[in-house]
Motif scaffolding. Structure first.
Motif, short mmCIF file in Angstrom:
data_model
loop_
_atom_site.label_atom_id
_atom_site.label_comp_id
_atom_site.label_asym_id
_atom_site.label_seq_id
_atom_site.Cartn_x
_atom_site.Cartn_y
_atom_site.Cartn_z
N ASN A 1 0.78 -1.26 0.09
CA ASN A 1 0.24 -0.10 0.06
C ASN A 1 0.93 1.33 -0.07
O ASN A 1 0.80 2.14 -0.85
CB ASN A 1 -0.80 -0.01 1.37
CG ASN A 1 -1.70 1.09 1.44
OD1 ASN A 1 -2.68 1.45 0.55
ND2 ASN A 1 -1.58 2.22 2.32
N GLU A 2 1.94 1.28 0.98
CA GLU A 2 2.59 2.65 0.79
C GLU A 2 3.59 2.98 0.03
O GLU A 2 3.50 3.85 -0.56
CB GLU A 2 3.42 2.44 2.17
CG GLU A 2 2.60 2.54 3.83
CD GLU A 2 1.83 3.66 3.88
OE1 GLU A 2 2.35 4.66 3.87
OE2 GLU A 2 0.57 3.69 3.66
N THR A 3 4.04 2.08 -0.69
CA THR A 3 5.11 2.18 -1.73
C THR A 3 4.28 2.82 -2.96
O THR A 3 4.56 3.73 -3.56
CB THR A 3 5.38 0.89 -2.31
OG1 THR A 3 6.30 0.08 -1.37
CG2 THR A 3 6.36 0.90 -3.46
N VAL A 4 2.88 2.19 -3.30
CA VAL A 4 2.26 2.88 -4.37
C VAL A 4 1.66 4.17 -4.08
O VAL A 4 1.62 5.14 -4.89
CB VAL A 4 1.22 1.95 -4.83
CG1 VAL A 4 0.13 2.28 -5.69
CG2 VAL A 4 1.71 0.48 -5.37
N ARG A 5 1.23 4.29 -2.81
CA ARG A 5 0.61 5.56 -2.41
C ARG A 5 1.52 6.74 -2.29
O ARG A 5 1.35 7.67 -2.93
CB ARG A 5 -0.12 5.44 -0.98
CG ARG A 5 -0.74 6.46 -0.48
CD ARG A 5 -1.65 6.35 0.50
NE ARG A 5 -1.19 6.22 1.90
CZ ARG A 5 -1.90 5.85 2.96
NH1 ARG A 5 -3.06 6.36 2.93
NH2 ARG A 5 -1.40 5.57 3.95
N ASN A 6 2.77 6.17 -1.87
CA ASN A 6 3.89 7.63 -1.69
C ASN A 6 4.17 7.81 -3.36
O ASN A 6 4.45 8.91 -3.61
CB ASN A 6 5.02 6.82 -1.13
CG ASN A 6 4.74 6.60 0.37
OD1 ASN A 6 3.62 7.23 0.98
ND2 ASN A 6 5.56 6.11 1.11
N ALA A 7 4.43 6.67 -4.14
CA ALA A 7 5.13 7.10 -5.40
C ALA A 7 3.79 7.90 -6.09
O ALA A 7 4.15 8.66 -7.20
CB ALA A 7 5.24 5.60 -6.03
N ALA A 8 2.59 7.42 -5.83
CA ALA A 8 1.51 8.23 -6.84
C ALA A 8 1.46 9.57 -6.25
O ALA A 8 1.45 10.63 -7.16
CB ALA A 8 0.28 7.48 -6.84
N SER A 9 1.48 10.00 -5.32
CA SER A 9 1.50 11.31 -4.62
C SER A 9 2.87 12.11 -5.03
O SER A 9 2.62 13.08 -5.61
CB SER A 9 1.34 11.23 -2.94
OG SER A 9 0.29 10.50 -2.65
N HIS A 10 3.87 11.45 -4.73
CA HIS A 10 5.07 12.39 -5.18
C HIS A 10 4.94 12.47 -6.96
O HIS A 10 5.64 13.34 -7.35
CB HIS A 10 6.46 11.44 -4.80
CG HIS A 10 6.73 11.61 -3.39
ND1 HIS A 10 7.02 12.96 -2.95
CD2 HIS A 10 6.63 10.86 -2.48
CE1 HIS A 10 7.29 12.77 -1.49
NE2 HIS A 10 6.73 11.48 -1.18
N GLY A 11 4.53 11.36 -7.27
CA GLY A 11 4.37 11.49 -8.87
C GLY A 11 3.74 12.63 -9.57
O GLY A 11 4.07 13.48 -10.30
N LEU A 12 2.75 12.90 -8.66
CA LEU A 12 1.85 14.18 -9.13
C LEU A 12 2.54 15.33 -8.87
O LEU A 12 2.62 16.45 -9.71
CB LEU A 12 0.48 14.31 -8.72
CG LEU A 12 -0.47 15.38 -8.96
CD1 LEU A 12 -0.92 15.21 -10.37
CD2 LEU A 12 -1.60 15.56 -7.99
N VAL A 13 3.25 15.43 -7.83
CA VAL A 13 4.13 16.76 -7.57
C VAL A 13 5.14 16.90 -8.55
O VAL A 13 5.47 18.15 -9.03
CB VAL A 13 4.74 16.51 -6.06
CG1 VAL A 13 5.77 17.70 -5.99
CG2 VAL A 13 3.87 16.32 -4.96
N LEU A 14 5.85 15.78 -8.86
CA LEU A 14 7.13 15.89 -9.81
C LEU A 14 6.40 16.28 -11.30
O LEU A 14 6.93 17.31 -12.06
CB LEU A 14 7.68 14.58 -10.06
CG LEU A 14 8.55 14.12 -8.79
CD1 LEU A 14 8.91 12.60 -8.86
CD2 LEU A 14 9.81 15.22 -8.68
#
Length: 417
Positions: free
Chosen positions: A259-272
């Motif tokens: 859960n955390e790996t995808v949630r974190n990467a998706a959130s940071h991905g939108l920021v990037l």
């Protein structure tokens, strides 16, 4: 360059992890420039933390060496940070991530069938349906919190679908995961009471989830279905099968790590993608060619899990620096992923970066993330849909970071379409 104590950050201090990301990246760049891994003392917290300390492995080469040499750099008694109290595995069992071979190899052989290519391909339709629901929700609302509306929703529904958990029970599962991930950072002596409260809440959440999955496991053994949970509880690999206790430990790991790996990467991905409109346009123009490399770059840049630790089984020399048996090291993946010796312009976001030997899913070797391919599928499906259907989706304010030294998460992220 030799270490100067006056200029070193304190990686065990919560204040360091509360500092702006630019300051933390600069601190790790300084640590990488030193001629040896730096030792950081950890305060002992009675009943909660054994204390001692660790050497910080911040260079890419050092993280690779510790990841590959599993006979020297052991995941036992614990790979997670901060190290849990010694009594915890006696109560709840030892999760896969905190095991060495041969136990680790045995369990990984059984649970790896959950991530076999055939099963992942079968999940693509389910992932597409979940992503469609999420993007439709974003479009309808027009603005809100991207973590709550998208990043938090995608992985939990995918994992629960894999395990055959009905939709009406997924809210309960997600609430327990949120509690468990609160206790994921280094906290100093001043935060002892807060740490104790968080750990007690964490333990209650673990108990709740264990009861839930053990009940499901018993049900699936009596009446197996076509879900992965049924496959796990009825698996027979060389005459071996998962006990219900082992199933509970794997369930904890899958729900939290997956859960955390995808949630974190998706959130940071939108920021990037919001902060680099040129790279976003480049990706949108040719997603078939660039989506794979873009996902790898998002994972490299954000490093969803900050660190894991290892304990040395024997004396070892790293970069000419002796590490005695019994000492501990912590592998800082985010620092390794910005190593100037490996990555050209490491602080530059490049959706077409090749090569990209990041360690965002952990280092190579026996403990490489089992769910890495599933995470890539989920993130690729989400960002393909966002670029195609919501070309103007952007962040609408600064991210609220999770205060943690283990989980590089975002608590809230305002967006607008």
């Amino acid at each position: 360059m030799r270490a100067d104590a006056a200029t070193l950050p304190d990686l065990t201090d919560l204040a360091f992890w509360a500092a702006p990301e630019s300051a933390r990246l600069a601190a790790f760049a300084h640590l990488r420039s030193l001629d040896r891994p730096v030792f950081f003392a950890e305060p002992r917290v009675p009943l909660l933390r054994p204390g001692g300390g660790f050497h910080a492995l911040v260079r890419h080469a050092d993280v690779l060496e510790a990841s590959r040499l599993t006979a020297v750099f052991s995941s036992e008694p614990a790979a997670v940070s901060p190290e849990p109290p010694p009594w915890l595995p006696m109560v709840f069992g030892r999760p896969l991530v905190n095991m060495d071979d041969p136990r680790h190899a045995r369990l990984r052989r059984i649970v790896s069938r959950a991530f076999a290519p055939r099963r992942l391909e079968a999940l693509d339709v389910e992932i597409a349906e979940i992503v469609d629901e999420i993007v439709t929700r974003l479009e309808r609302r027009g603005s809100g919190d991207f973590v709550a509306d998208a990043a938090r929703e995608l992985p939990i529904h995918v994992i629960c679908s894999m395990l055959g958990i009905p939709r009406e029970r997924r809210g309960f599962v997600l609430s327990r995961i949120d509690v468990m991930t609160e206790y994921s950072g280094v906290r100093g002596e001043m935060h002892r009471l807060a740490t104790a409260r968080l750990l007690l809440g964490n333990l209650r959440a673990i108990v709740d989830l264990r009861r839930f999955v053990v009940g499901l496991g018993r049900q699936r053994r009596r009446d197996p279905g076509d879900d992965i949970l049924s496959a796990l509880v009825t698996a027979d690999v060389d005459g071996e099968r998962l006990s219900l206790r082992e199933l509970g430990s794997f369930f904890d790991l899958l729900l939290v790590a997956g859960n955390e790996t995808v949630r974190n990467a998706a959130s940071h991905g939108l920021v990037l993608l919001s902060e680099h409109p040129g790279e976003r346009e480049r990706l949108a123009a040719d997603p078939d060619a660039l989506m794979g490399t873009a996902i790898e770059e998002i994972v490299r840049m954000c490093s969803p899990i900050v660190q894991f630790r290892r304990t040395l089984t024997r004396d070892h020399e790293l970069r000419g620096h002796p590490l005695p048996a019994g000492s501990k090291v912590v592998l800082f993946y985010g620092s390794a992923n910005r190593d100037e010796a490996v990555f050209d312009a490491p602080d530059t976001f490049d959706v077409g970066r090749r090569p990209n030997p990041h360690v965002g899913f952990g280092g190579p070797g026996a403990h490489l993330c089992l769910g890495a391919h599933l995470a890539r599928r989920e993130l690729g499906a989400l960002f393909r849909a966002v670029l195609a259907r919501l070309p103007h989706l952007r962040t609408a304010g600064p991210a609220v970071p999770l205060l943690s030294s283990f989980d590089h998460g975002i608590v809230a992220l305002p967006y607008t379409v």
